[in-house]
Scaffold this motif. Structure first.
Motif, PDB file in Angstrom:
ATOM      1  N   GLY A  73       0.754  -1.284   0.181  1.00 57.67           N
ATOM      2  CA  GLY A  73      -0.125   0.098   0.064  1.00 57.67           C
ATOM      3  C   GLY A  73       0.879   1.254  -0.084  1.00 57.67           C
ATOM      4  O   GLY A  73       0.177   2.180   0.149  1.00 57.67           O
ATOM      5  N   ALA A  74       2.267   1.274  -0.106  1.00 61.28           N
ATOM      6  CA  ALA A  74       3.002   2.578  -0.219  1.00 61.28           C
ATOM      7  C   ALA A  74       2.511   3.292  -1.257  1.00 61.28           C
ATOM      8  O   ALA A  74       2.501   2.933  -2.582  1.00 61.28           O
ATOM      9  CB  ALA A  74       4.455   1.863  -0.104  1.00 61.28           C
ATOM     10  N   THR A  75       2.585   4.787  -1.359  1.00 65.19           N
ATOM     11  CA  THR A  75       2.104   5.376  -2.350  1.00 65.19           C
ATOM     12  C   THR A  75       3.457   6.473  -2.329  1.00 65.19           C
ATOM     13  O   THR A  75       3.425   7.027  -3.483  1.00 65.19           O
ATOM     14  CB  THR A  75       0.884   6.107  -1.977  1.00 65.19           C
ATOM     15  OG1 THR A  75       1.269   6.809  -0.542  1.00 65.19           O
ATOM     16  CG2 THR A  75      -0.207   5.433  -1.891  1.00 65.19           C
ATOM     17  N   ARG A  76       4.331   6.313  -1.797  1.00 64.06           N
ATOM     18  CA  ARG A  76       5.557   7.449  -1.862  1.00 64.06           C
ATOM     19  C   ARG A  76       6.793   6.613  -1.676  1.00 64.06           C
ATOM     20  O   ARG A  76       6.703   5.733  -0.452  1.00 64.06           O
ATOM     21  CB  ARG A  76       5.382   8.583  -0.969  1.00 64.06           C
ATOM     22  CG  ARG A  76       5.994   9.674  -1.517  1.00 64.06           C
ATOM     23  CD  ARG A  76       5.596  11.030  -0.761  1.00 64.06           C
ATOM     24  NE  ARG A  76       6.792  11.907  -1.707  1.00 64.06           N
ATOM     25  CZ  ARG A  76       7.469  12.633  -1.053  1.00 64.06           C
ATOM     26  NH1 ARG A  76       7.524  12.581   0.484  1.00 64.06           N
ATOM     27  NH2 ARG A  76       8.384  13.504  -1.438  1.00 64.06           N
ATOM     28  N   PHE A  77       8.003   6.888  -2.052  1.00 68.56           N
ATOM     29  CA  PHE A  77       8.983   5.785  -1.924  1.00 68.56           C
ATOM     30  C   PHE A  77      10.315   6.598  -1.627  1.00 68.56           C
ATOM     31  O   PHE A  77      10.528   7.712  -2.003  1.00 68.56           O
ATOM     32  CB  PHE A  77       9.226   4.997  -3.333  1.00 68.56           C
ATOM     33  CG  PHE A  77       7.797   4.323  -3.498  1.00 68.56           C
ATOM     34  CD1 PHE A  77       7.751   3.122  -2.914  1.00 68.56           C
ATOM     35  CD2 PHE A  77       7.059   4.945  -4.414  1.00 68.56           C
ATOM     36  CE1 PHE A  77       6.459   2.349  -3.183  1.00 68.56           C
ATOM     37  CE2 PHE A  77       5.644   4.076  -4.541  1.00 68.56           C
ATOM     38  CZ  PHE A  77       5.600   2.883  -3.916  1.00 68.56           C
ATOM     39  N   ALA A 209      10.086  21.130  -0.559  1.00 71.23           N
ATOM     40  CA  ALA A 209       9.947  21.428  -2.111  1.00 71.23           C
ATOM     41  C   ALA A 209       9.636  20.051  -2.925  1.00 71.23           C
ATOM     42  O   ALA A 209       9.482  20.211  -4.400  1.00 71.23           O
ATOM     43  CB  ALA A 209      11.053  22.180  -2.380  1.00 71.23           C
ATOM     44  N   THR A 210       9.992  18.924  -2.302  1.00 71.61           N
ATOM     45  CA  THR A 210      10.008  17.621  -3.336  1.00 71.61           C
ATOM     46  C   THR A 210       8.802  16.709  -2.756  1.00 71.61           C
ATOM     47  O   THR A 210       8.616  15.738  -3.054  1.00 71.61           O
ATOM     48  CB  THR A 210      11.500  16.940  -2.957  1.00 71.61           C
ATOM     49  OG1 THR A 210      11.469  16.706  -1.434  1.00 71.61           O
ATOM     50  CG2 THR A 210      12.476  17.674  -3.619  1.00 71.61           C
ATOM     51  N   ALA A 211       7.880  17.391  -2.018  1.00 75.82           N
ATOM     52  CA  ALA A 211       6.831  16.609  -1.611  1.00 75.82           C
ATOM     53  C   ALA A 211       5.784  16.160  -2.538  1.00 75.82           C
ATOM     54  O   ALA A 211       5.154  15.036  -2.323  1.00 75.82           O
ATOM     55  CB  ALA A 211       5.944  17.243  -0.640  1.00 75.82           C
ATOM     56  N   HIS A 212       5.983  16.481  -3.775  1.00 69.94           N
ATOM     57  CA  HIS A 212       5.012  16.088  -5.042  1.00 69.94           C
ATOM     58  C   HIS A 212       5.930  15.033  -5.496  1.00 69.94           C
ATOM     59  O   HIS A 212       5.324  14.346  -6.444  1.00 69.94           O
ATOM     60  CB  HIS A 212       5.123  17.396  -5.942  1.00 69.94           C
ATOM     61  CG  HIS A 212       6.227  17.856  -6.751  1.00 69.94           C
ATOM     62  ND1 HIS A 212       7.371  18.497  -5.663  1.00 69.94           N
ATOM     63  CD2 HIS A 212       6.468  17.681  -7.904  1.00 69.94           C
ATOM     64  CE1 HIS A 212       8.337  18.823  -6.481  1.00 69.94           C
ATOM     65  NE2 HIS A 212       7.881  18.123  -7.810  1.00 69.94           N
TER      66      HIS A 212
END
Ligand SMILES: Nc1ncnc2c1ncn2[C@@H]1O[C@H](COP(=O)(O)OP(=O)(O)O)[C@@H](O)[C@H]1O
Ligand SMILES: O=C(O)[C@@H](O)C(=O)COP(=O)(O)O
Length: 411
Positions: A73-77, A209-212
């Motif tokens: 279920g991870a959506t960010r890595f 600044a890199t949250a996206h």
């Protein structure tokens, strides 16, 4: 859920402790988990041993780990590698990053090794260790990954197919990183942006600044800027019984810690030539010696170490088993023998060494406990039905008295 993979086991606990401090309920799995973690988690860190293996094997293990994280279920890595960029010209930081980005279909990622709390900073793309350029620091003498260049963009370009760019400190500090990333021209493959960071404030600005970005890469410092749901940390209790320190690292910090610990606890140095001619005999003798020490004083830790002086480090022979493998095998066997003898608390110094020891103990998952030093934390894990407190220490981390003082944190 945040999904992370680390290229060695000490790196995994280093990142996990940073995530715990940011309020993530964090589980470290040793290797790719067959099922989900034992309990609920806001972050899963998969500990791999991919830093020095063949690049193709490192890529395939990392892609497997990514698939498992997505299944969970991870959506960010978060791709965690060493804050001193430990790697060879063939990899494995570049090949792993390229493969993860391709699998995620992302065209931009950032490269942020900085970890100011441990003295690692990047300015104009140059990596410094406590103010000394990486290539002039003790990291140039590492037995497996000697770092003889300090230039992160150049190091990365030598091992990655990505277009490598640099964003300097002035842009990070003026709040212009996001705009700078957006303004970079499109390239056909991956764009890997090395971002300078000298202070924790710089890391907070980079994280914001890199949250996206679906994939971020770096040391554990960047995790400072991530925001978990506020789960409180776990405190581990002492388990009693025999204690031991196993040091396979040749790093300067570990050599200093070993020298200090030798004046405080019973100690033995591995004899690599003896291991080569009579492995079983040498390991059996050390294991008997430790039992004897514990029978005299059960509360005093014993120390077994591989390197006292840098001159002890053997370069890999053209034939026969390299000293590094003999040492990893010997310390792994000792860890198992010590656990069989009732040892439930172990400090392990060295990333590769920790990988070998934890695998030999059959530990599948680690719960992160109390911090000991920047990047160093107690953790607990089940070794074939026996709960153990383990401190997996990166070779270069921790103060001089770590091997004698870390136990106090369990009180
Ligand atoms: N005498 C020696 N000669 C060559 N290699 C050694 C010797 N002693 C230890 N090693 C190896 O050096 C490596 C140190 O790496 P690691 O455990 O990752 O430590 P660090 O965290 O300092 O990088 C291990 O593979 C270890 O087995
Ligand atoms: O980022 C770091 O410096 C550490 O987490 C790490 O990976 C260090 O590697 P080892 O010294 O090989 O443990």
């Amino acid at each position: 859920m945040l999904g992370a993979l680390a290229d060695d086991f000490t790196g995994a606990t280093d990142l996990a402790m940073a995530l715990v401090a940011r309020g993530f309920r964090t589980v470290v799995t040793i290797g790719v988990p067959a099922t989900g973690p034992a309990g609920p988690a806001d972050a899963v860190v998969i500990a791999l041993k991919t830093r020095t293996i063949e690049p193709s094997a490192a890529v395939s293990a990392s892609r497997n780990a990514l698939r498992a994280l997505r299944r969970l279920g991870a959506t960010r890595f978060y791709d965690k590698y060493c804050s001193t960029f430990d790697s060879t010209p063939r990899g494995n930081i570049g090949p792993i990053m390229d493969a993860l980005a391709a699998d995620l279909g992302t065209r931009t990622t950032v490269v942020v090794p900085s970890f100011p709390a441990a003295g690692r900073t990047v300015v104009d793309g140059q990596l410094f260790v406590h103010g000394t350029p990486l290539s002039e620091s003790s990291l140039r003498n590492h037995p497996l990954t000697p770092m003889t260049d300090s230039d992160v963009p150049r190091l990365l370009a030598a091992q990655s197919a990505a277009e490598v760019s640099l964003v300097p400190l002035s842009i990070v500090r003026s709040g212009g990183l996001r705009a700078a990333l957006d303004a970079l021209p499109d390239v056909s493959g991956l764009r890997a942006v090395v971002v300078d960071a000298e202070t924790e404030d710089d890391l907070l600005a980079i994280a914001a600044a890199t949250a996206h970005l679906p994939l971020i890469t770096g040391g554990s410092g960047l995790a400072l800027g991530l925001e978990g749901p506020g789960t409180p940390p776990v405190r581990l209790a002492a388990r009693g019984g025999p204690r031991a320190v196993l040091a396979g690292s040749a790093s300067a910090a570990t050599r200093g810690q070993v020298a200090h610990a030798r004046s405080l606890m019973p100690h033995r140095k591995l004899d690599v030539s003896l291991l080569r001619t009579d492995f079983e005999g040498a390991v059996g003798e050390l294991s008997d010696w430790a039992s004897e020490c514990w029978s005299k004083n059960s509360s005093e830790p014993v120390l077994v170490y591989a390197v006292g002086e840098l001159s002890d480090v053997e370069s890999a022979p053209s034939d026969g088993e390299p000293a590094s493998e003999l040492v990893e095998r010997a310390l792994s066997r000792l860890a198992s023998a010590f656990a069989d003898a009732g040892c439930r608390e172990l400090i392990v110094a060295g990333g590769e060494t920790s990988g070998a020891v934890v695998s030999a103990l059959g530990v599948r998952e680690l719960v992160i406990g109390q911090p000991v030093a920047p990047g160093v934390t107690w953790a607990s894990g089940d070794s074939r039905g026996r709960e153990m407190n383990l401190l997996l220490k990166s070779g270069n981390f921790g103060g001089e008295d770590l091997m004698s003082s870390a136990w106090k944190e369990l009180a």
